[in-house]
Design an enzyme around this catalytic site. Structure first.
Site, PDB file in Angstrom:
ATOM      1  N   TYR A 103      30.827  -6.907 -97.919  1.00 52.24           N
ATOM      2  CA  TYR A 103      31.307  -5.774 -98.703  1.00 52.24           C
ATOM      3  C   TYR A 103      32.624  -5.253 -98.142  1.00 52.24           C
ATOM      4  O   TYR A 103      33.619  -4.492 -98.354  1.00 52.24           O
ATOM      5  CB  TYR A 103      30.301  -5.232 -99.266  1.00 52.24           C
ATOM      6  CG  TYR A 103      30.666  -3.369 -99.980  1.00 52.24           C
ATOM      7  CD1 TYR A 103      31.465  -3.397-100.725  1.00 52.24           C
ATOM      8  CD2 TYR A 103      30.110  -2.353 -99.208  1.00 52.24           C
ATOM      9  CE1 TYR A 103      32.054  -2.203-101.278  1.00 52.24           C
ATOM     10  CE2 TYR A 103      30.714  -1.251 -99.468  1.00 52.24           C
ATOM     11  CZ  TYR A 103      31.716  -1.193-100.492  1.00 52.24           C
ATOM     12  OH  TYR A 103      32.140  -0.037-101.141  1.00 52.24           O
ATOM     13  N   LYS A 111      36.404  -4.371 -98.467  1.00 50.45           N
ATOM     14  CA  LYS A 111      37.424  -2.978 -98.822  1.00 50.45           C
ATOM     15  C   LYS A 111      38.116  -2.613 -97.545  1.00 50.45           C
ATOM     16  O   LYS A 111      39.224  -2.364 -98.020  1.00 50.45           O
ATOM     17  CB  LYS A 111      36.059  -1.763 -98.858  1.00 50.45           C
ATOM     18  CG  LYS A 111      35.258  -1.988 -99.976  1.00 50.45           C
ATOM     19  CD  LYS A 111      35.998  -1.982-101.304  1.00 50.45           C
ATOM     20  CE  LYS A 111      36.383  -0.583-101.507  1.00 50.45           C
ATOM     21  NZ  LYS A 111      37.050  -0.302-102.773  1.00 50.45           N
ATOM     22  N   THR A 128      35.777   3.336 -99.003  1.00 52.30           N
ATOM     23  CA  THR A 128      34.570   3.728 -98.488  1.00 52.30           C
ATOM     24  C   THR A 128      34.606   3.829 -96.761  1.00 52.30           C
ATOM     25  O   THR A 128      35.154   3.145 -96.223  1.00 52.30           O
ATOM     26  CB  THR A 128      33.592   2.631 -98.659  1.00 52.30           C
ATOM     27  OG1 THR A 128      32.421   2.991 -97.969  1.00 52.30           O
ATOM     28  CG2 THR A 128      33.813   1.346 -98.357  1.00 52.30           C
ATOM     29  N   ASP A 129      33.645   4.867 -96.358  1.00 50.85           N
ATOM     30  CA  ASP A 129      33.515   5.176 -94.814  1.00 50.85           C
ATOM     31  C   ASP A 129      32.954   3.688 -94.282  1.00 50.85           C
ATOM     32  O   ASP A 129      32.947   3.712 -93.088  1.00 50.85           O
ATOM     33  CB  ASP A 129      32.525   6.259 -94.613  1.00 50.85           C
ATOM     34  CG  ASP A 129      31.403   5.957 -95.191  1.00 50.85           C
ATOM     35  OD1 ASP A 129      30.823   5.204 -96.015  1.00 50.85           O
ATOM     36  OD2 ASP A 129      30.528   7.098 -94.998  1.00 50.85           O
ATOM     37  N   GLU A 130      32.210   2.919 -95.061  1.00 52.47           N
ATOM     38  CA  GLU A 130      31.639   1.551 -94.425  1.00 52.47           C
ATOM     39  C   GLU A 130      32.756   0.671 -93.728  1.00 52.47           C
ATOM     40  O   GLU A 130      32.279  -0.144 -92.931  1.00 52.47           O
ATOM     41  CB  GLU A 130      30.965   0.583 -95.491  1.00 52.47           C
ATOM     42  CG  GLU A 130      29.792   1.479 -96.028  1.00 52.47           C
ATOM     43  CD  GLU A 130      28.865   0.841 -97.058  1.00 52.47           C
ATOM     44  OE1 GLU A 130      28.682  -0.356 -96.632  1.00 52.47           O
ATOM     45  OE2 GLU A 130      28.350   1.111 -97.886  1.00 52.47           O
TER      46      GLU A 130
END
Length: 342
Positions: free
Chosen positions: A153, A157, A125-127
């Site tokens: 979260y 990741k 994810t870009d997060e």
């Protein structure tokens, strides 16, 4: 080839399965899913009718189970969608995110090393990059952007991504990673922003918007994402990270107002609620690398994709109403009830 798709009963995983069955009918798809709150077996009902598809329930963090499954099935490609993914839930209970997103990834890669695979692909994810300032629209995430996580979260990741790259360097495991922007489309679990707003607007219920709704996200139609992953696992270079973005930046408030307009519902339904802790302000991806190397670009404009998404939810009310009639209502009250402004 035989593809093992973990987390395939979830939102993006299920859409990827349908994409593969349509575009690569010669391949066999094995779906492994634990069926947690976001996994819905009814999502895969159409796939169950395909002789090239098989569903197996199991936990990617269960080493004995995973090893036995690899020994029996001997997949060629492993695409790991399995992850706890809701930021709010990670703030409430970080432990399960560490268990599934980090340890589960390690278990899968150990099985890949033992039984041999052509490619292990990690869906990220870009997060993991943190966020970008609202006053710098010229800035974008690239594959070289430093990791700077904001929630349990995103930290889980990012940890998994680092583990994947370590297995590539140390064990020469053939791996690839994609980091995508916010997805939307069919089968999106109803606690996420777009389906949540659709379902509540249809019921004429308040639409909770964090803060002032200024947070910006780059929206990617899920089928475009699936097409990108398909290219990476078949033609992408080993050991590489590819960013996948939609070039569709919108504030949360703009997204909500677009949905209300499409459904012909009043903006008076919008209710501003207290912001979540550590809420990232802006995500925006530069997908130049995957465009140059593999020729991928997003095909769906947000205005078109949101209409397709709303149409799908209107035509598949039973799917999401069955979810909303379960434990989700209790969860909604827990997460948002205390934040509603009086």
């Amino acid at each position: 080839m035989k593809l093992m798709v973990t987390g395939g009963a979830g939102f993006i995983g299920s859409n990827f399965i349908y994409y593969e069955l349509k575009h690569h009918p010669e391949d066999t798809i094995l779906c492994l899913d634990k069926l947690t709150y976001a996994g819905n077996l009814s999502t895969l009902e159409p796939a169950m009718k395909n002789s090239n598809f098989q569903f197996i329930r199991g936990d990617i963090a269960d080493r004995e189970f995973v090893n036995a499954l690899f020994q029996k099935e001997k997949p060629d490609l492993v695409i790991n969608f399995a992850a706890e993914s809701h930021v709010d839930r990670s703030i409430e209970d970080p432990g399960i995110f560490l268990q599934t997103n980090i340890l589960g990834t390690g278990v899968l890669m150990d099985a890949c090393r033992t039984y041999g695979i052509k490619r292990y692909h990690q869906v990220s994810t870009d997060e993991v990059y943190g966020d970008l300032p609202l006053d710098r629209p010229d800035l974008f995430f690239t594959e070289e952007t430093k990791l700077h996580t904001s929630s349990p979260y995103s930290a889980s990741k990012a940890s998994a991504d680092l583990l994947v790259l370590a297995y590539y360097r140390t064990f020469h495991l053939p791996v690839s990673i994609t980091r995508c922007s916010n997805n939307y489309g069919p089968y999106h679990f109803p606690e996420k922003l777009i389906p949540l707003m659709i379902s509540r607007a249809l019921a004429d219920e308040p639409l909770p918007v964090y803060g002032k709704g200024e947070n910006v996200r780059d929206w990617l139609y899920v089928e475009d994402h699936c097409a990108a992953i398909d290219l990476v696992i078949r033609k992408g270079r080993e050991g590489e990270i590819y960013n996948i973005g939609g070039h569709n930046e919108r504030t949360n408030l703009e997204v909500v107002k677009t949905i209300l307009k499409e459904l012909k519902k009043p903006e008076s339904l919008i209710t501003y609620v207290t912001d979540r802790p550590g809420h990232d302000m802006r995500y925006a991806i530069d997908p130049e690398k995957i465009h140059k190397e593999l020729g991928w670009l997003p095909q769906t404009k947000f205005e078109d994709g949101i209409r397709l998404t709303i149409k799908w939810y209107l035509e598949h009310r039973q799917w999401w109403e069955n979810i909303l009639s379960g434990e989700y209502k209790n969860y909604f009250n827990t997460m948002y009830g205390k934040r509603l402004h009086q």
